[in-house]
Design a protein around this motif. Structure first.
Motif, PDB file in Angstrom:
ATOM      1  N   GLU A  62      47.115  33.234  10.662  1.00 59.52           N
ATOM      2  CA  GLU A  62      46.823  31.639  11.304  1.00 59.52           C
ATOM      3  C   GLU A  62      45.957  31.779  12.094  1.00 59.52           C
ATOM      4  N   GLU A  63      45.557  32.930  12.961  1.00 63.13           N
ATOM      5  CA  GLU A  63      44.573  33.088  14.015  1.00 63.13           C
ATOM      6  C   GLU A  63      43.225  33.106  13.054  1.00 63.13           C
ATOM      7  N   ALA A  71      38.100  37.124  15.613  1.00 62.94           N
ATOM      8  CA  ALA A  71      39.463  36.974  16.259  1.00 62.94           C
ATOM      9  C   ALA A  71      39.703  38.083  17.322  1.00 62.94           C
ATOM     10  N   ARG A  95      42.322  31.576  10.504  1.00 64.65           N
ATOM     11  CA  ARG A  95      41.746  30.314   9.966  1.00 64.65           C
ATOM     12  C   ARG A  95      41.475  29.312  11.002  1.00 64.65           C
ATOM     13  N   GLY A  96      41.691  29.752  12.548  1.00 68.01           N
ATOM     14  CA  GLY A  96      41.549  28.944  13.543  1.00 68.01           C
ATOM     15  C   GLY A  96      40.271  28.274  13.830  1.00 68.01           C
ATOM     16  N   ALA A  97      39.905  27.383  14.653  1.00 66.12           N
ATOM     17  CA  ALA A  97      38.748  26.662  14.800  1.00 66.12           C
ATOM     18  C   ALA A  97      37.815  27.710  15.776  1.00 66.12           C
TER      19      ALA A  97
END
Ligand code: DC
Length: 239
Positions: A106-107, A59, A109-111
């Motif tokens: 959240e970032e 990330a 788990r992002g695509a």
């Protein structure tokens, strides 16, 4: 000096007082992180998720200049440089990832992170960086750690090693229930199963079952049942 555990096991005091490491490994979506968190809560110790560190390095690299090019152009050095913004701090029950001192759950788990993290996790320097962070978490206190190689590369002497597996179809179903908060259709499960099988192949080299790990197939177990089993095993080794 001896100490008798609740389970009836008698341990020499020196062993009973030594910090205990419980290593829980397994493939994607096998329920490692949620199970580990729950086991740690039951044992009153902290939990550290090594996958979250690989995701955080990814990330952070995605935030850096040049991130929009193909990830093949990412060098190990550029990922390690980005990883300097990552910290891993003890929260109430788990170590929490921060990027530039801010939570980034959240970032993680992002695509974008999910698409690039396998490549990052294959970089030897990044693996050494994650392993050192995880070992630091275990210094002086008992801990539950989860990942792919906790019982092999990182804690070969862990008091208890668990390897969790489950049928890919069931892993896909569980993941969809969590994501969609409803029962998924057979077609949706089939698409997700395909994704899980592809991820297993990408992570195959890193996913290692220690020869002394206890294999638990959770396909037909509820999460509460698998947590109960691991907690009972942990108590038997002084956790
Ligand atoms: O468990 P997860 O999906 O959050 O893991 C993210 C990625 O990191 C995945 O590609 C596997 C990799 N990983 C690894 O190689 N070794 C670990 N100990 C933990 C995760």
């Amino acid at each position: 000096m001896y100490r008798t555990l609740d389970s009836g096991v008698i341990l020499p005091a020196s062993r009973a007082e030594r910090p205990v490491v419980i290593a829980i490994d397994g493939p994607a979506a096998s329920g490692k992180s949620s199970t580990s968190k729950w086991v740690a809560e039951r044992l009153g110790v902290h939990h550290a998720d090594s996958g979250a560190l690989y995701r955080a390095a990814t990330a952070s690299r995605l935030r850096a200049p040049g991130a929009l090019g193909t990830s093949e152009s990412w060098t190990e050095q550029s990922v390690l440089e980005a990883a300097r913004a990552v910290s891993f701090v003890p929260g109430k029950t788990s170590f929490e990832v921060r990027i530039n001192d801010a939570p980034a759950d959240e970032e993680l788990r992002g695509a974008g992170v999910t698409a690039n993290v396998s490549l990052v996790a294959r970089m030897p320097g990044v693996r050494a960086w994650v392993n050192e962070r995880i070992r630091e978490c275990a210094r002086g206190s008992s801990i539950v750690v989860d990942g792919r190689d906790m019982g092999t590369a990182v804690f070969p002497d862990a008091a208890l090693k668990i390897f969790l597996i489950a049928d890919p179809w069931e892993r896909a179903r569980r993941r969809l229930v969590q994501r969609l908060e409803r029962s998924p259709s057979e077609d949706e499960i089939a698409v997700e199963t395909d994704d899980i099988v592809k991820r297993d192949a990408k992570d195959a080299t890193q996913t290692q079952q220690a020869s002394d790990a206890i294999l638990i197939d959770t396909t037909y177990l509820t999460q509460a049942e698998q947590v109960d089993r691991i907690v009972a095993l942990a108590r038997a080794v002084g956790g």
